[in-house]
Each structure stands twice: as structure tokens, then as C-alpha cells.
Motif scaffolding. Structure first.
Motif, PDB file in Angstrom:
ATOM      1  N   UNK A  20       0.813  -1.218   0.000  1.00 50.35           N
ATOM      2  CA  UNK A  20       0.000   0.000   0.000  1.00 50.35           C
ATOM      3  C   UNK A  20       0.849   1.272   0.000  1.00 50.35           C
ATOM      4  N   UNK A  21       2.141   1.150   0.234  1.00 45.41           N
ATOM      5  CA  UNK A  21       3.024   2.328   0.278  1.00 45.41           C
ATOM      6  C   UNK A  21       3.612   2.676  -1.084  1.00 45.41           C
ATOM      7  N   UNK A  22       3.325   1.874  -2.088  1.00 48.38           N
ATOM      8  CA  UNK A  22       3.894   2.159  -3.418  1.00 48.38           C
ATOM      9  C   UNK A  22       3.338   3.481  -3.942  1.00 48.38           C
ATOM     10  N   UNK A  23       4.235   4.282  -4.518  1.00 50.56           N
ATOM     11  CA  UNK A  23       3.831   5.577  -5.053  1.00 50.56           C
ATOM     12  C   UNK A  23       4.204   5.660  -6.530  1.00 50.56           C
ATOM     13  N   UNK A  24       3.517   6.542  -7.270  1.00 48.26           N
ATOM     14  CA  UNK A  24       3.955   6.779  -8.651  1.00 48.26           C
ATOM     15  C   UNK A  24       5.413   7.244  -8.634  1.00 48.26           C
ATOM     16  N   UNK A  25       6.156   6.840  -9.634  1.00 46.12           N
ATOM     17  CA  UNK A  25       7.597   7.097  -9.629  1.00 46.12           C
ATOM     18  C   UNK A  25       7.927   8.588  -9.540  1.00 46.12           C
ATOM     19  N   UNK A 305       8.785  -8.582   3.681  1.00 44.42           N
ATOM     20  CA  UNK A 305       7.336  -8.321   3.738  1.00 44.42           C
ATOM     21  C   UNK A 305       6.960  -7.721   5.090  1.00 44.42           C
ATOM     22  N   UNK A 306       7.435  -8.346   6.166  1.00 38.33           N
ATOM     23  CA  UNK A 306       7.109  -7.840   7.508  1.00 38.33           C
ATOM     24  C   UNK A 306       7.751  -6.483   7.759  1.00 38.33           C
ATOM     25  N   UNK A 307       8.995  -6.328   7.312  1.00 39.89           N
ATOM     26  CA  UNK A 307       9.705  -5.062   7.537  1.00 39.89           C
ATOM     27  C   UNK A 307       9.002  -3.886   6.880  1.00 39.89           C
ATOM     28  N   UNK A 308       8.547  -4.071   5.639  1.00 36.71           N
ATOM     29  CA  UNK A 308       7.889  -2.969   4.923  1.00 36.71           C
ATOM     30  C   UNK A 308       6.447  -2.811   5.397  1.00 36.71           C
ATOM     31  N   UNK A 309       5.719  -3.919   5.558  1.00 36.09           N
ATOM     32  CA  UNK A 309       4.292  -3.786   5.863  1.00 36.09           C
ATOM     33  C   UNK A 309       4.066  -3.206   7.258  1.00 36.09           C
ATOM     34  N   UNK A 310       4.969  -3.489   8.199  1.00 36.55           N
ATOM     35  CA  UNK A 310       4.815  -2.914   9.546  1.00 36.55           C
ATOM     36  C   UNK A 310       5.517  -1.561   9.656  1.00 36.55           C
ATOM     37  N   UNK A 311       6.351  -1.241   8.647  1.00 34.62           N
ATOM     38  CA  UNK A 311       7.192  -0.043   8.691  1.00 34.62           C
ATOM     39  C   UNK A 311       8.110  -0.048   9.917  1.00 34.62           C
ATOM     40  N   UNK A 312       8.453  -1.258  10.355  1.00 35.83           N
ATOM     41  CA  UNK A 312       9.439  -1.372  11.432  1.00 35.83           C
ATOM     42  C   UNK A 312      10.800  -1.796  10.874  1.00 35.83           C
ATOM     43  N   UNK A 313      10.845  -1.981   9.570  1.00 37.41           N
ATOM     44  CA  UNK A 313      12.092  -2.210   8.847  1.00 37.41           C
ATOM     45  C   UNK A 313      12.954  -3.296   9.502  1.00 37.41           C
ATOM     46  N   UNK A 314      14.249  -2.970   9.784  1.00 36.49           N
ATOM     47  CA  UNK A 314      15.161  -4.010  10.287  1.00 36.49           C
ATOM     48  C   UNK A 314      14.778  -4.491  11.683  1.00 36.49           C
ATOM     49  N   UNK A 332      17.596 -17.419   0.990  1.00 31.57           N
ATOM     50  CA  UNK A 332      16.513 -16.503   1.356  1.00 31.57           C
ATOM     51  C   UNK A 332      16.166 -16.578   2.832  1.00 31.57           C
ATOM     52  N   UNK A 333      16.913 -17.404   3.582  1.00 38.12           N
ATOM     53  CA  UNK A 333      16.562 -17.660   4.978  1.00 38.12           C
ATOM     54  C   UNK A 333      17.085 -16.564   5.896  1.00 38.12           C
ATOM     55  N   UNK A 334      16.487 -15.388   5.817  1.00 40.52           N
ATOM     56  CA  UNK A 334      16.911 -14.253   6.635  1.00 40.52           C
ATOM     57  C   UNK A 334      15.761 -13.842   7.542  1.00 40.52           C
ATOM     58  N   UNK A 335      16.012 -13.833   8.842  1.00 41.41           N
ATOM     59  CA  UNK A 335      14.938 -13.543   9.802  1.00 41.41           C
ATOM     60  C   UNK A 335      14.577 -12.062   9.840  1.00 41.41           C
ATOM     61  N   UNK A 336      15.578 -11.200   9.627  1.00 38.79           N
ATOM     62  CA  UNK A 336      15.331  -9.756   9.617  1.00 38.79           C
ATOM     63  C   UNK A 336      15.842  -9.174   8.304  1.00 38.79           C
ATOM     64  N   UNK A 337      15.148  -8.173   7.789  1.00 43.35           N
ATOM     65  CA  UNK A 337      15.551  -7.615   6.494  1.00 43.35           C
ATOM     66  C   UNK A 337      16.564  -6.478   6.646  1.00 43.35           C
ATOM     67  N   UNK A 338      17.073  -6.024   5.525  1.00 40.68           N
ATOM     68  CA  UNK A 338      17.982  -4.878   5.505  1.00 40.68           C
ATOM     69  C   UNK A 338      17.227  -3.598   5.865  1.00 40.68           C
ATOM     70  N   UNK A 339      17.778  -2.838   6.804  1.00 41.36           N
ATOM     71  CA  UNK A 339      17.162  -1.573   7.200  1.00 41.36           C
ATOM     72  C   UNK A 339      17.182  -0.574   6.053  1.00 41.36           C
ATOM     73  N   UNK A 340      18.248  -0.585   5.306  1.00 39.08           N
ATOM     74  CA  UNK A 340      18.379   0.349   4.183  1.00 39.08           C
ATOM     75  C   UNK A 340      17.388   0.001   3.062  1.00 39.08           C
ATOM     76  N   UNK A 341      17.378  -1.268   2.686  1.00 44.53           N
ATOM     77  CA  UNK A 341      16.558  -1.665   1.527  1.00 44.53           C
ATOM     78  C   UNK A 341      15.061  -1.549   1.825  1.00 44.53           C
TER      79      UNK A 341
END
Ligand SMILES: *Cc1c(COP(=O)(O)O)cnc(C)c1O
Length: 435
Positions: A20-25, A305-314, A332-341
Motif C-alpha cells: 500500500x506504500x507504493x507511489x507513482x515514480x 514483507x514484515x519489515x515494509x508492511x509494519x514499517x518497522x524495517x530491520x 533466502x533464509x533471513x529472519x530480519x531484512x535490511x534496514x536500508x533496503x
């Protein structure tokens, strides 16, 4: 985040989460230019060109491409047919495979980000110590004198396998000491291969985030050590982003049009998000709203998915949400995502699919049978994309939201980004086929 999504994740169902956070470029362009600019990406492209003579010299398999490591984009008609006949569904548009699974030297997408970050560090050191200037022929980096110079420095990284392979191989070729901190999910053959190249492999019994944490800590206590930080690195991201312009040239060569009436859909497996993030960021900067980028994560590791959808990132970890389990998609087995990405892709990524191991193996076998192409389980994640065009309710919702009509959809092209596989030993691949 929507509770229904959490419930679906907990049930380990395969889902498509629409962002839902996607914006026009055009809304994000100016801000992005300040963070990672087109010039930054161009500089990264140029660094790869400067190092091409070195790469060509130390990795003879790259001679055919003059020291530029790049993969092919191929139409996979037989695979598309197989996907359609087994499901009795029709895919709207044409399916292509981007074969980063077969990138020279490292055999995975990590040859982009990992090589870039190490080469950039090597260049920075060499410039600082007056060992080189940027007009020199970089074949100099293959000399014994340079290797001896780099021998007093150490490079460390946390890895589920492929990043370690990529960083280990390029760092060893330059003469660096290398220490790879490997998570429990890393495959044994990857550790063995690295050790055979003189790389020190340190094993952990817990997950990837722990391996990164320990690696970062070990590196901080040594002033001559450099840590490649997959959870924050902008350099890895830049190395991946270089793929975009090169893909654009391949699209032109293949006469593939990308515009409003010919949308391009790209499906890339995500671990911490660096590889898919960097590639998609580069593509967005070239194709704007006409490229639609989807990430794919294992049902049991939906960290981006969790990092972006909750906006809690890393700050999220899949275990905090009760999602857990094993996967053979080790990359792909990463429990927490990149804060930057997760931050920079918040307004760009179209959505994120989750995929089960059963589905990964189904596509692994289908690709092998139909096209005679071998890739590792992680690399099959992108295959969930093309069929979603017809069978997935949420995908249809996405098409409506973005005003993509039936005609545009039938003109569309789908790129499944295969991210690893070339290095898998034959006996291991046979096991995959018998899964
Ligand atoms: C690392 C990797 C990915 C994902 O890259 P991230 O930067 O961790 O998101 C995908 N596929 C394979 C095979 C990988 O090794």
C-alpha cells in the motif's frame, strides 16, 4: 499491518501482499536522487569497467565477455508451456529467464553486489596508499606486489552461503584475508568450497542475523578489517543496481518494448532484500511506472514483507510474528531484512509473494525437464509470478489499481530472475530432482 495478512503468514500459506506504500515514480524520484542517484549507479558501472582487465586475467572464464560478468536473458517458451499445461491456465504475456544463476565466477546474483563492494574497497585502499591511480590499467591488481599489500587487510562477512562464496572468491583473488561467518542454513558444499580456496569459515548454529551480528563484532575489534554488512550496505545495493542498465540493453537487443501498453513484470527472490532491492531500484529509475517489481520470499522467512508492511524495517524478526520453520531456500533464509533496503524500497516494490519449498521444487524440476536448465531452490522463487496474472485475485486487484487492461497484459513480459545454481555439485542437484 492487516491482521488477515499476519494470519495467512502464520498459516504458512502462499500469499501475495500488495504494497500500500507504493507511489507513482514521479513522486519519489527527487528524494531517491538524493539517496542513491543515477550518477552513483553510473560510477558503479564504471568501476566494473576499470576492473574488467583484472577480472579477465584472474578468471579466464570471463575472457569471452572481456572481464564483464553478465548473464543472459532468454525466452523460456517450453517452461511457459509446461507451467500452462500442468495448471490448465494461460499466462498473459511472454516469460523470460534472467540467468544470474549462471553468472561467471560466483554462480549467483551475489557476483554483482559482493564483487562490487570488495572491488570498491580494494580500489579505495590502493588509491589511499598510492598503489594505483584511476587511469592505470587495473590488470595491476593481479600483481604479486598488490596481493602482498592486500594481504595485511581482512574482509569479513556474514552469509547464508552465496554472499560468502562471492566475497570469498573475489577477496582471495585480490590477496585479502577472508573470514566468512556462516549461518546454520548454509549448505555444507558451500563451506567446503570456500575452505578449499583458503577462506576461513566460522560456523554458527543459529540463523543469519546472528552470523551477521558476530561477524560485525569480530570485524569492529580489528582496525585492519572491513565488514561487508548485508543488512545495511549501500555498496552491495549499488553493485546490484548495475544490472538494470545492462538489462535495458538486452531488452533492446531482444526487441522487447517497455511502455504503458507493454508493461514489464519482474519477479526476484528476496533474502535481506539487497539483491532484489538494488536490481529493482535500478529498473525503476529507468522504466518508472512501466516496470512492476515483485519480491518473493519463503513462507517461513517473509522478513522483507514484515519489515515494509509494519514499517518497522530491520527491527522485525520473523520469529516475533510466530512465523518459523525450515526451508531449503538457504539464500533466502533471513529472519530480519535490511534496514536500508526496506526503507528505500517502501515506495517502489509492487508487492511480495511468499512461496513454499514444495512449490520451489516443483519449478526446479519443471525447469530442468523443459529447458534443461539447473538452478538452486532459492532461484525458483520468481516462478510464482507469471501464473498469478490469471489465477491470483490480489494480482488482478493490482492490475486494476494500476490501470493495466487486458490488452496491455497480453503485451506484457515477465522476467523470472534466477539467482543461483551454477555452482551446485551434481550429486546435490540429483537430490533436488528426487525431492
Ligand atoms: C542472496 C540470494 C538472494 C537474495 O538476495 P538478498 O540480497 O539476500 O535479498 C536470492 N537468491 C539467491 C540464490 C541468493 O543467494
Amino acid at each position: 499491518m492487516n491482521n488477515i495478512v499476519i494470519e495467512e503468514l502464520l498459516n504458512k500459506e502462499e500469499i501475495l501482499w500488495l504494497n500500500p506504500y507504493k507511489l507513482p515514480f514521479e513522486y519519489t524520484n527527487a528524494l531517491c536522487e538524493l539517496i542513491v542517484s543515477d550518477n552513483d549507479i553510473k560510477d558503479a558501472e564504471e568501476l566494473f569497467l576499470r576492473f574488467a582487465p583484472f577480472i579477465k586475467k584472474v578468471f579466464p572464464e570471463t575472457q569471452k565477455n572481456n572481464g564483464i560478468i553478465e548473464s543472459e536473458l532468454i525466452r523460456i517458451e517450453k517452461m511457459q508451456n509446461a507451467m500452462e499445461t500442468t495448471t490448465k491456465l494461460k499466462i498473459s504475456g511472454n516469460v523470460y529467464l534472467k540467468q544470474d544463476s549462471h553468472l561467471d565466477v560466483a554462480g549467483s546474483v551475489k557476483a554483482r553486489g559482493g564483487f562490487f563492494e570488495v572491488l570498491k574497497y580494494a580500489e579505495t585502499l590502493a588509491l589511499k596508499h598510492d598503489k594505483i591511480n584511476t587511469n592505470d590499467d587495473y590488470v595491476k591488481f593481479a600483481s604479486e606486489e598488490m596481493k602482498e599489500f592486500f594481504g595485511s587487510f581482512t574482509i569479513q562477512v556474514g552469509s547464508t552461503g552465496n554472499l560468502g562464496l562471492s566475497i570469498g572468491i573475489i577477496s582471495a583473488a585480490l590477496g585479502f584475508n577472508v573470514k566468512i561467518h556462516m549461518s546454520a542454513d548454509a549448505k555444507k558444499w558451500k563451506k567446503d568450497l570456500l575452505r578449499s580456496k583458503g577462506v576461513e569459515v566460522i560456523e554458527y548454529e543459529s540463523d543469519y542475523s546472528k552470523a551477521v551480528y558476530e561477524g560485525r563484532k569480530a570485524s569492529m575489534s580489528d582496525p585492519k578489517s572491513y565488514f561487508v554488512d548485508d543488512e545495511w550496505s549501500v555498496n552491495l545495493f549499488l553493485g546490484y543496481a548495475v544490472a538494470a542498465n545492462r538489462l535495458k540493453n538486452q531488452l533492446v537487443e531482444n526487441k522487447i518494448i517497455v511502455d504503458k501498453n507493454h508493461p514489464l513484470f519482474v519477479y526476484i527472490p528476496a533474502g535481506v532484500g539487497g539483491a532484489p532491492g538494488g536490481i529493482c531500484y535500478g529498473l525503476k529509475r529507468i522504466f518508472g511506472d512501466n516496470v512492476h517489481c515483485f519480491f518473493v520470499e519463503p513462507c517461513v522467512y517473509p522478513s522483507v514483507l514484515l519489515g515494509i508492511s509494519t514499517q518497522k524495517f530491520e527491527k522485525v524478526s520473523v520469529s516475533d510474528y510466530g512465523v518459523s520453520g525450515k526451508t531449503d531456500a538457504d539464500g533466502l533464509a533471513c529472519a530480519s531484512p535490511s534496514g536500508f533496503v526496506t526503507r528505500i524500497m517502501t515506495n517502489h516494490v509492487s508487492g511480495i509473494f511468499t512461496v513454499s519449498d514444495d512449490t520451489l521444487y516443483k519449478y526446479l524440476k519443471m525447469l530442468h525437464k523443459s529447458e534443461k536448465i539447473s538452478v538452486e531452490p532459492s532461484a525458483c522463487a520468481g516462478f510464482v509470478g507469471p501464473l498469478a496474472t490469471t489465477k491470483c485475485v490480489d494480482f488482478k486487484k493490482y492490475l486494476n489499481l494500476n490501470n493495466i487492461d487486458g490488452d496491455a497484459l497480453s503485451n506484457s513480459n515477465h522476467i523470472v530472475w534466477a539467482t543461483g545454481g551454477k555452482m551446485v555439485p551434481e550429486d546435490i542437484f540429483d537430490k533436488y530432482l528426487n525431492y
